[in-house]
Write an enzyme that holds these catalytic residues in place. Structure first.
Site, PDB file in Angstrom:
ATOM      1  N   HIS A  87       0.853  -1.187   0.000  1.00  0.00           N
ATOM      2  CA  HIS A  87       0.000   0.000   0.000  1.00  0.00           C
ATOM      3  C   HIS A  87       0.888   1.235   0.000  1.00  0.00           C
ATOM      4  CE1 HIS A  87      -2.972   2.995   1.384  1.00  0.00           C
ATOM      5  NE2 HIS A  87      -3.870   2.174   0.877  1.00  0.00           N
ATOM      6  N   GLU A  99      -7.738  -4.328  -0.288  1.00  0.00           N
ATOM      7  CA  GLU A  99      -8.354  -4.942  -1.455  1.00  0.00           C
ATOM      8  C   GLU A  99      -8.422  -6.467  -1.349  1.00  0.00           C
ATOM      9  OE1 GLU A  99      -5.543  -3.179  -3.934  1.00  0.00           O
ATOM     10  OE2 GLU A  99      -6.710  -1.355  -4.308  1.00  0.00           O
TER      11      GLU A  99
END
Length: 393
Positions: free
Chosen positions: A270, A328
């Site tokens: 991320h 996700e």
């Protein structure tokens, strides 16, 4: 003026906010003063939106009024349906259809829905930024579901005021009243991703509204930013990866093959978090509860095994990258589990994030200053004009 250039505005503070605090090093997310894990697991989506709009959780009476206001604004006009019908017939991607629908969201349904707005949110006319914010939160699920049903060759359904926000969305998609487990699973997701600092789409919305433009224009622009695969498009490919791993039955072999081939493992790493994304932890718990009651429980066992294998392998192959599980990864498993089609994963992200986008717009307008960064010129200098017939190749 400083000569420092920060590509992508990396590390540049562009706003002060009371909406959320993202700590990438510690892996913590605070929304409206509440730790994510407390808010997401307990609140309704309406409570989370109220918190962002008002700065506090609602009383029971306030919550009922707010729910009523949202439900009164869910319907869309026939003109908007025609746009979505055409988009579906042309095979337009769902995010394109959402952008079209949001842009037309100011066309409210007959019956004067604006007059039903919470009087504390707007001017006496029942219009203005706060009324637009409520309308946008209410109407995005209807736009997404209407497009989807047209895409499937089905007629869209009318929103149900007796269902809460999450349940109504699932009903509009499927035509069936969802189970409490599915509603709680989706609601946890909506709470988890409603707000996350000044990300690309949120910054886009704040930039647009800083010009004294309207919220509908700002949120339309935010949808356009979210459409980009670098921002909101990964959960779909994650689900494809997880289904492939489950069918093959060899998570370790899959990970090894991908990493040795120099390929990326979707759902890990991320831009902000250097540890496991706190949203992944919340969604993992929600998915585990959901799949415990599902006939597809073995799929979730594969998901958990794959995460463990992938994190260990990434730490070994790329020790300097700190590629931990991101939001996700479990978004894919949870949304699939509650019955949201893969093609609607990113639009469902928008169903949630529109609450955060709108809250940021309202916050920007409270003490507005036009967003106007500067650039540093690195092009040619000292050129002189030459008539076109005297120019060489």
């Amino acid at each position: 003026m400083s000569e420092t250039t920060n590509p992508g505005l990396e590390g540049v503070i562009v706003a002060e906010t009371e909406l959320s605090d993202v700590d990438g090093e510690a892996g913590e997310l605070i929304i409206g003063g509440y730790p994510l894990e407390e808010l997401a697991a307990n609140a309704s989506y309406e409570e989370s939106v109220f918190l962002l709009f008002k700065g506090r959780l609602p009383t029971a009476d306030e919550l009922e009024t707010f729910r009523t206001d949202l439900a009164a604004r869910r319907r869309i006009t026939e003109e908007v349906r025609q746009v979505l019908r055409r988009a579906a017939a042309d095979g337009a991607p769902a995010m394109d259809a959402l952008r079209m629908g949001v842009a037309a969201a100011s066309l409210e349904d007959e019956g004067g829905e604006r007059e039903n707005a919470d009087v504390d949110t707007t001017a006496e006319t029942g219009s203005g930024p706060r009324a637009d914010a409520i309308r946008l939160v209410a109407v995005v699920p209807t736009v997404v579901a209407t497009y989807w049903r047209y895409r499937r060759g089905e007629e869209p359904l009318e929103p149900r005021s007796d269902l809460n926000h999450a349940a109504n969305y699932l009903y509009l998609l499927t035509g069936e009243e969802p189970t409490p487990a599915d509603v709680r699973g989706l609601e946890t997701y909506l709470n988890t991703v409603i707000e996350h600092g000044v990300n690309a789409s949120t910054f886009t919305a704040r930039t647009v509204v800083s010009t004294d433009s309207d919220l509908i224009s700002a949120i339309t622009a935010a949808v356009g930013a979210l459409k980009g695969p670098l921002h909101g498009g990964a959960p779909g490919p994650v689900l494809e990866m997880l289904r492939e791993v489950h069918e093959e039955g060899d998570p370790e072999g899959y990970v090894r093959e991908k990493l040795e081939g120099g390929e990326r493992l979707m759902g890990f790493g991320h831009r902000v978090y250097r540890v496991r994304d706190p949203r992944a932890a919340v969604l993992s718990d929600a998915a585990e509860r959901l799949y415990a009651q599902s006939a597809d429980a073995d799929f979730f066992e594969t998901v958990q095994a794959f995460e463990s294998t992938a994190v260990d392998a990434l730490a070994e192959h790329k020790p300097d990258r700190r590629l931990e599980t991101n939001v996700e990864f479990y978004t894919a498993a949870l949304l699939d589990g509650v019955g949201v089609p893969q093609e609607l994963f990113t639009p469902t992200f928008a169903v949630s994030r529109v609450g955060g986008w709108s809250a940021h717009c309202l916050e920007q307008l409270e003490d507005n200053r036009l967003v106007r960064p500067v650039s540093r010129y690195v092009g040619e200098t000292g050129r002189t004009w030459t008539p076109v017939d005297e120019r060489g190749v």
